[in-house]
Design a protein around this motif. Sequence first.
Motif, PDB file in Angstrom:
ATOM      1  N   LYS A 132       0.830  -1.210   0.000  1.00 33.25           N
ATOM      2  CA  LYS A 132       0.000   0.000   0.000  1.00 33.25           C
ATOM      3  C   LYS A 132       0.862   1.257   0.000  1.00 33.25           C
ATOM      4  CE  LYS A 132      -4.037  -2.037   2.296  1.00 33.25           C
ATOM      5  NZ  LYS A 132      -4.918  -1.996   3.486  1.00 33.25           N
ATOM      6  N   LEU A 133       1.922   1.264   0.809  1.00 30.83           N
ATOM      7  CA  LEU A 133       2.806   2.433   0.855  1.00 30.83           C
ATOM      8  C   LEU A 133       3.512   2.616  -0.483  1.00 30.83           C
ATOM      9  CD1 LEU A 133       4.055   4.720   2.497  1.00 30.83           C
ATOM     10  CD2 LEU A 133       5.850   3.133   3.225  1.00 30.83           C
ATOM     11  N   LEU A 134       3.952   1.504  -1.085  1.00 30.84           N
ATOM     12  CA  LEU A 134       4.633   1.578  -2.377  1.00 30.84           C
ATOM     13  C   LEU A 134       3.707   2.161  -3.441  1.00 30.84           C
ATOM     14  CD1 LEU A 134       7.035   0.910  -4.248  1.00 30.84           C
ATOM     15  CD2 LEU A 134       6.059  -1.382  -4.521  1.00 30.84           C
ATOM     16  N   GLY A 135       2.466   1.690  -3.480  1.00 25.09           N
ATOM     17  CA  GLY A 135       1.515   2.201  -4.461  1.00 25.09           C
ATOM     18  C   GLY A 135       1.246   3.678  -4.276  1.00 25.09           C
ATOM     19  N   LEU A 136       1.121   4.095  -3.011  1.00 17.92           N
ATOM     20  CA  LEU A 136       0.828   5.496  -2.707  1.00 17.92           C
ATOM     21  C   LEU A 136       1.970   6.410  -3.119  1.00 17.92           C
ATOM     22  CD1 LEU A 136      -0.973   7.643  -1.424  1.00 17.92           C
ATOM     23  CD2 LEU A 136       0.076   7.105   0.787  1.00 17.92           C
TER      24      LEU A 136
END
Length: 437
Positions: free
Chosen positions: A322-326
Amino acid sequence: MALTGVSNSTVTVEETGASKRAAMAVVTSLFFVWGFLTCLNDILIPHLRTIFDLNFAEVMLVQFVWFTGYAVFAIPAGKLVERIGYKPTMVIGLLTMATGALLFLPAASVPAFSYFLAALIVVSAGITALQVSANPYVAILGPPATASSRLNLAQAFNSLGTTIAPYFGSVLILTAATMTPEAVKQLPPAAFQAYRITQASSVKMPYLFIALTLVILALVIFFFKLPRIRTGTDKVADAANTDQPLDSIWRHRNLVLGVVGIFVYVGAEVAIGSFLVNYLSLPEIGGMSQQSAAKYVSFYWGFAMIGRFAGAAILQKVQAGKLLGLVAVVAGALVLLSMSSFGSLAMWSIIFVGLFNSVMFPSIFTLGIAGLGPLTGRASGLLVTAIVGGAVLPELEGLLADRIGIHHAFIIPVLCYIFIAYYGFKGSKARTATAEA
């Protein structure tokens, strides 16, 4: 910027806790060194472009030969570690880098762009040896539960090197530049050759100092009593001797897409850093000299260092995918903002991308090896090889910049961040081909 996977072998670390801490401090200095030298290329690129009157595609050969070294020398370096051990490989890597740095002296005396490329290849070979030996050594040097913490700390010093290098280069390399690239092209042949020799000579003292520092560091590593590490031999299950089918790294979608993710991430980060000096020098963006623009490159890499410290804390509470996508979405949006604006807004929006690049590599890496079990070592090597994206994508952006200008050539990093966002939100989910069927 790179992590080398630790194999699933039996590991025994000898010596006391105190010596481990001292060894950690010594080996961490290597991370600073290769971060510094890698980022110094961002200063060499505009400097060599002016000296040799190169277009962007031609000068991007600097990054091409540098990052191709990961693909060419990684496997031989790994075999060297297996044959002679971690510490000797570190020493050989440092001495190889020192040799490459010394080759900058004859390259500047000629001067010839091909000689500079040859020197860079030698330095790259040495750095690859350091990557393959120092990364797993730091991971092994302590309890497995804290391996990630040790690597994050070491990488923070890598970022410190990338932050300092642009300022160092601007003061000692670009300080001699007194003419714009356009003015240089108007010089008569004799004056142009004299200017070329004068400008090329500005790299001699910095790289001589770097070579001497590397030799001293090699001697420190050689005489320092590093804890001895003994490893057993990895064994992958043989289908003939078990009831389980032989697994393959290519059956794991999260790894295969992770290799692409590393390729495009490194390519995007290096492409932006490589073009920053020329981009900020544009009248419609920063309108500053190359020497002044080079100092702003430190902000790009400095934000990455800050992001790594912050990311280490955030990742304890937020899922890596999720952090990577954001951060990929935000990075892509910032590049698009820079492409569609001018002046300070365009300048700072592209510089702030460094903050969001910071957590991408460790996130993609850990997501890529998730669920690989005994295949983790091989998967890690494949992910490291994908760093060759730093050779390919900047070259493609150079070709595009020659045709449509730097401002719009940044569309290549945007496309990279779109894929990284997809990988973070969806493509990183561990799933084998069998599970999909």
